[in-house]
Structure formats: C-alpha cells, structure tokens
Design an enzyme around this catalytic site. Structure first.
Site, PDB file in Angstrom:
ATOM      1  N   CYS A 178       0.813  -1.225   0.000  1.00  9.95           N
ATOM      2  CA  CYS A 178       0.000   0.000   0.000  1.00  9.95           C
ATOM      3  C   CYS A 178       0.846   1.275   0.000  1.00  9.95           C
ATOM      4  O   CYS A 178       0.330   2.367  -0.236  1.00  9.95           O
ATOM      5  CB  CYS A 178      -0.960   0.000   1.180  1.00  9.95           C
TER       6      CYS A 178
ATOM      7  N   HIS B 114      -3.166   7.314   1.927  1.00  8.40           N
ATOM      8  CA  HIS B 114      -3.614   5.972   1.555  1.00  8.40           C
ATOM      9  C   HIS B 114      -4.981   5.745   2.198  1.00  8.40           C
ATOM     10  O   HIS B 114      -5.211   6.082   3.359  1.00  8.40           O
ATOM     11  CB  HIS B 114      -2.607   4.935   2.064  1.00  8.40           C
TER      12      HIS B 114
ATOM     13  N   ASN C  15     -10.219  -0.061   0.151  1.00 11.39           N
ATOM     14  CA  ASN C  15      -8.757   0.019   0.144  1.00 11.39           C
ATOM     15  C   ASN C  15      -8.252  -0.599  -1.165  1.00 11.39           C
ATOM     16  O   ASN C  15      -8.358  -1.808  -1.366  1.00 11.39           O
ATOM     17  CB  ASN C  15      -8.217  -0.747   1.360  1.00 11.39           C
TER      18      ASN C  15
HETATM   19  O1  UT7 Z   1      -3.770  -1.022   3.517  1.00 14.10           O
HETATM   20  C1  UT7 Z   1      -2.837  -1.552   4.391  1.00 14.10           C
HETATM   21  C2  UT7 Z   1      -3.047  -1.084   5.722  1.00 14.10           C
HETATM   22  N1  UT7 Z   1      -4.192  -1.749   6.328  1.00 14.10           N
HETATM   23  C3  UT7 Z   1      -4.845  -1.105   7.277  1.00 14.10           C
HETATM   24  O2  UT7 Z   1      -4.543   0.034   7.534  1.00 14.10           O
HETATM   25  C4  UT7 Z   1      -5.889  -1.837   8.073  1.00 14.10           C
HETATM   26  C5  UT7 Z   1      -5.747  -1.440   9.521  1.00 14.10           C
HETATM   27  N2  UT7 Z   1      -6.714  -2.063  10.410  1.00 14.10           N
HETATM   28  C6  UT7 Z   1      -8.007  -1.710  10.408  1.00 14.10           C
HETATM   29  O3  UT7 Z   1      -8.429  -0.892   9.611  1.00 14.10           O
HETATM   30  C7  UT7 Z   1      -8.910  -2.300  11.473  1.00 14.10           C
HETATM   31  O4  UT7 Z   1      -8.120  -2.967  12.426  1.00 14.10           O
HETATM   32  C8  UT7 Z   1      -9.970  -3.258  10.898  1.00 14.10           C
HETATM   33  C9  UT7 Z   1     -10.988  -2.492  10.092  1.00 14.10           C
HETATM   34  C10 UT7 Z   1      -9.308  -4.308  10.003  1.00 14.10           C
HETATM   35  C11 UT7 Z   1     -10.708  -3.972  12.024  1.00 14.10           C
HETATM   36  O5  UT7 Z   1     -11.267  -3.002  12.918  1.00 14.10           O
HETATM   37  P1  UT7 Z   1     -11.103  -3.178  14.494  1.00 14.10           P
HETATM   38  O6  UT7 Z   1     -11.845  -2.079  15.111  1.00 14.10           O
HETATM   39  O7  UT7 Z   1      -9.621  -3.280  14.759  1.00 14.10           O
HETATM   40  O8  UT7 Z   1     -11.862  -4.521  14.768  1.00 14.10           O
HETATM   41  P2  UT7 Z   1     -11.316  -5.849  15.467  1.00 14.10           P
HETATM   42  O9  UT7 Z   1     -10.368  -6.550  14.552  1.00 14.10           O
HETATM   43  O10 UT7 Z   1     -10.875  -5.522  16.833  1.00 14.10           O
HETATM   44  O11 UT7 Z   1     -12.652  -6.714  15.556  1.00 14.10           O
HETATM   45  C12 UT7 Z   1     -13.729  -6.321  16.432  1.00 14.10           C
HETATM   46  C13 UT7 Z   1     -14.826  -7.344  16.336  1.00 14.10           C
HETATM   47  C14 UT7 Z   1     -14.352  -8.770  16.507  1.00 14.10           C
HETATM   48  O12 UT7 Z   1     -15.340  -9.451  17.242  1.00 14.10           O
HETATM   49  P3  UT7 Z   1     -15.148  -9.725  18.829  1.00 14.10           P
HETATM   50  O13 UT7 Z   1     -13.879 -10.515  18.938  1.00 14.10           O
HETATM   51  O14 UT7 Z   1     -15.047  -8.375  19.460  1.00 14.10           O
HETATM   52  O15 UT7 Z   1     -16.383 -10.477  19.178  1.00 14.10           O
HETATM   53  C15 UT7 Z   1     -14.325  -9.303  15.127  1.00 14.10           C
HETATM   54  O16 UT7 Z   1     -14.536 -10.698  15.067  1.00 14.10           O
HETATM   55  O17 UT7 Z   1     -15.414  -7.267  15.036  1.00 14.10           O
HETATM   56  C16 UT7 Z   1     -15.497  -8.586  14.488  1.00 14.10           C
HETATM   57  N3  UT7 Z   1     -15.400  -8.475  13.040  1.00 14.10           N
HETATM   58  C17 UT7 Z   1     -16.468  -8.317  12.228  1.00 14.10           C
HETATM   59  N4  UT7 Z   1     -17.797  -8.274  12.487  1.00 14.10           N
HETATM   60  C18 UT7 Z   1     -18.606  -8.080  11.432  1.00 14.10           C
HETATM   61  C19 UT7 Z   1     -14.274  -8.444  12.282  1.00 14.10           C
HETATM   62  N5  UT7 Z   1     -14.595  -8.284  10.992  1.00 14.10           N
HETATM   63  C20 UT7 Z   1     -15.945  -8.198  10.930  1.00 14.10           C
HETATM   64  C21 UT7 Z   1     -16.864  -8.024   9.878  1.00 14.10           C
HETATM   65  N6  UT7 Z   1     -18.176  -7.965  10.186  1.00 14.10           N
HETATM   66  N7  UT7 Z   1     -16.478  -7.877   8.583  1.00 14.10           N
END
Ligand code: UT7
Length: 326
Positions: free
Chosen positions: A120, A253, A283
């Site tokens: 990215c 980005h 993205n």
């Molecule tokens: O381009 C390269 C660079 N990439 C990035 O910059 C990505 C950086 N990371 C992010 O943008 C975020 O970390 C994400 C968008 C990927 C995830 O957001 P988050 O607020 O960090 O969520 P999380 O991973 O802590 O997940 C929270 C909850 C989890 O459930 P529990 O364990 O709290 O019950 C996940 O299982 O959200 C759940 N979850 C979803 N629920 C519904 C994860 N993905 C999904 C989904 N739909 N698609």
C-alpha cells in the site's frame, strides 16, 4: 540539460464498472455463510462501496486506462514517455512486470518499464524513484501508476479482510521542471513486521505452495499506522523546510477513515483538508493515493499550485510520504 525538479503535469484514474455496495457484498457473503453487516463495515472503516474487476481483467488493463487519462490531462502522447513505473502487489504474471505489459498496451515501447512492490506504500515509493530518476537526467517524462486487483487475493471466507479491499488504478505524469514540484520524500520499511500483512504463498514446481490469499492482523497494522504516518509526514515537512500550515491537502492511503482521522488530528489538520475516497473505493492498496489525487483534482478541490502531502502505509511493513507542489 538536466532539470532540477520533477512536477506532476497530469493525473488520471480508472475504476472497473462492477460496483458492490456493502449491502451487495453482505448479501453475497451471507449466501456463503459469512456473516457481516453494513453497520460494522461503515462504523469500523468508513467503507460503503468498492469496485471489483471482472474475471480476466488484469492489473495492466486497469493501469493503462488510468495512464491514458493522465497523458491526456498532461497534453502528451504515449510516445513522449521515457519511463514507466507501476506500483502493484497484484501484477498480471509472476514475470514480466505489469509495467512491461502495460507499456505494450499503451504503445510506449522502448522506454524503461518496471514494477515497484511496496504494497500500500507502493505509490509513494514509485513516485520517489521517478523523481530521483528525473532529477539525475535518466528520464524526463515519466508515467507513475498504481494499479491493483486485490479482489483476486481476498479470502472471501475471512470477514475480517474481504470487506476492506477493492480494485482500481490511478496514474500521474511526472515531468522534468525548472520549478519545484516534488519538494521532499521520506520512505521507510521494517521487515520484522512481515507477518502482520502478507500473502504468504509462492509458486514452486509449477504449483502454488502455501496460502496465496491475503492475511492481516488488522489491529497490529492499525496500531503502527497512525504513528509512522505522522513521523513520515513530519520528516518530509522538515526536509522541505515547511510546516503543517503549508499543507493545502492531505492525500493519504485510503485504508480506514479512522486512520485518516487519527493522522490528520496528530498533524493538526482539519478533516476538510483531507481527500477521502475510502467510502466509495475501499482500500485499493497502491492505487488508492493516485486514485484519491485524481478524484481531488477532477472535483476541483485540489488546484494547480496547491501543496499536497501524500502518504502511504502497508505490508512489509512499509511507509512513507511525499510533499509536493502541484
Ligand atoms: O492497507 C494496508 C493497511 N491496512 C490497514 O490500515 C488496516 C488497519 N486495520 C483496520 O483498519 C482495522 O483494524 C480493521 C478495520 C481491520 C478492524 O477493525 P477493528 O476495530 O480493529 O476490529 P477488530 O479486529 O478488533 O474486531 C472487532 C470485532 C471482533 O469481534 P469480537 O472478537 O469483538 O467479538 C471481530 O470478530 O469485530 C469482528 N469483526 C467483524 N464483524 C462483522 C471483524 N470483521 C468483521 C466483519 N463484520 N467484517
């Protein structure tokens, strides 16, 4: 005669026509037993829609259409170009490069053409390489393109990643100039973080070995991203002898609206100085910055003479920023 600077003289972009809203994607995933929701995707990422290329449409197909628009905006033809760099992690083939395939489609045969792979951050890496080649007299009119078909490497059983990415391409024409365009850049990588964002497969013995789909520890990437983006932006400003007050537009980005908000806050930039396309594109990895730049220019927000901070972060771990006058 070698000119002292390089300057962007045209921008272009292309999105494949197949657009999936969150509702479309949620329905497709539900049919395969993968549960997600529009609310979750919007709240956690700011994404509302993304574009996916049809089967058989490649990285170079998207890239060449963006490049043609950038050439038109610069008032140049393909034969004027003496350097092509494509930033991509989803090239058409293992080799030759997407840049060589794109060069032939464009009809710019003969000039050097190669890919830059910094995921990215690829576009800020590629722009920095092109700037250096122009300032040393190796090239005078370069096409710098970010093009991706990330839909090909998504694991549609993994809801934590498959809702985040899209396909597309953006391009700029970078020309030798007597007046400053690119003012400074700052690039970094730290390979100890390879595992937090990767496609760990490889081709060996004629077959794909290992897992050839994207894996990401989203929280680990998130935690690193805001800090390194702030550092790169500040280092770039210092190299150019500028401050954040000199920035007219931040063109980051487009991974997650929360990362963009966090970076803007740390740089004390109001959100209305940030070009945001993640809501409509998702993205698109190396394509996201030139796509956002072109949207900003064609919407009339970004004007000639404006000072722009471009910044990227992604797999590798890689990150960097470029400060420029348009
Ligand atoms: O381009 C390269 C660079 N990439 C990035 O910059 C990505 C950086 N990371 C992010 O943008 C975020 O970390 C994400 C968008 C990927 C995830 O957001 P988050 O607020 O960090 O969520 P999380 O991973 O802590 O997940 C929270 C909850 C989890 O459930 P529990 O364990 O709290 O019950 C996940 O299982 O959200 C759940 N979850 C979803 N629920 C519904 C994860 N993905 C999904 C989904 N739909 N698609």
């Amino acid at each position: 005669m070698t000119r002292q600077y390089s300057r962007i003289t045209g921008t272009g972009s292309y999105l494949p026509p197949r657009r999936l809203t969150n509702a479309d994607l949620v329905a497709e995933l539900a049919a395969q037993g993968v549960e997600t929701s529009d609310d979750w995707i919007v709240e956690r990422t700011g994404i509302r829609a993304r574009h996916f290329a049809d089967p058989g449409v490649s990285c170079s197909d998207l890239g060449v259409l963006a490049a043609q628009k950038a050439l038109e905006a610069a008032g140049l033809s393909a034969q004027d170009i003496d350097l092509i760099i494509v930033a991509t992690s989803t090239p058409d083939m293992v080799f030759p490069s997407a840049a060589c395939i794109l060069q032939n489609k464009l009809g710019a045969n003969g000039c050097p053409a190669f890919d830059v792979q910094a995921v990215c951050s690829g576009f800020v890496y590629a722009l920095t390489v092109a700037d250096a080649m122009i300032r040393t007299g190796t090239a005078t009119k370069a096409l710098v393109i970010g093009a991706e078909v990330f839909s090909r490497i998504l694991d549609f059983t993994d809801r934590t990643t498959c809702v985040l990415f899209g396909d597309g391409a953006g391009a700029v024409v970078l020309e030798a100039s007597d007046t400053p365009g690119i003012l400074a850049s700052d690039l970094h990588a730290d390979g100890k973080h390879v595992g937090i964002l990767c496609v760990p497969g490889q081709v060996s013995g004629g077959v794909v070995q290992g897992h050839a789909l994207l894996k990401m520890d989203g929280q680990a990437v998130f935690k690193l991203a805001v800090g390194v983006l702030e550092d790169a932006a500040r280092a770039t400003l210092a190299k150019a002898g500028k401050t954040q007050d000199d920035i007219d537009w931040l063109v980051p980005h487009q991974a997650n609206i929360r990362i963009m908000q966090g970076t803007a806050k740390r740089l004390k930039l109001p959100l209305d100085k940030v070009i945001v396309t993640v809501d409509q594109h998702g993205n698109t990895s190396a394509a996201s910055i030139p796509l956002a730049l072109d949207v900003g220019v064609r919407s009339g927000k970004i004007k000639k003479g404006d000072t722009l901070m471009l910044e990227g972060v992604g797999g590798g771990f890689t990150w960097g920023a470029v400060l420029l006058n348009l």
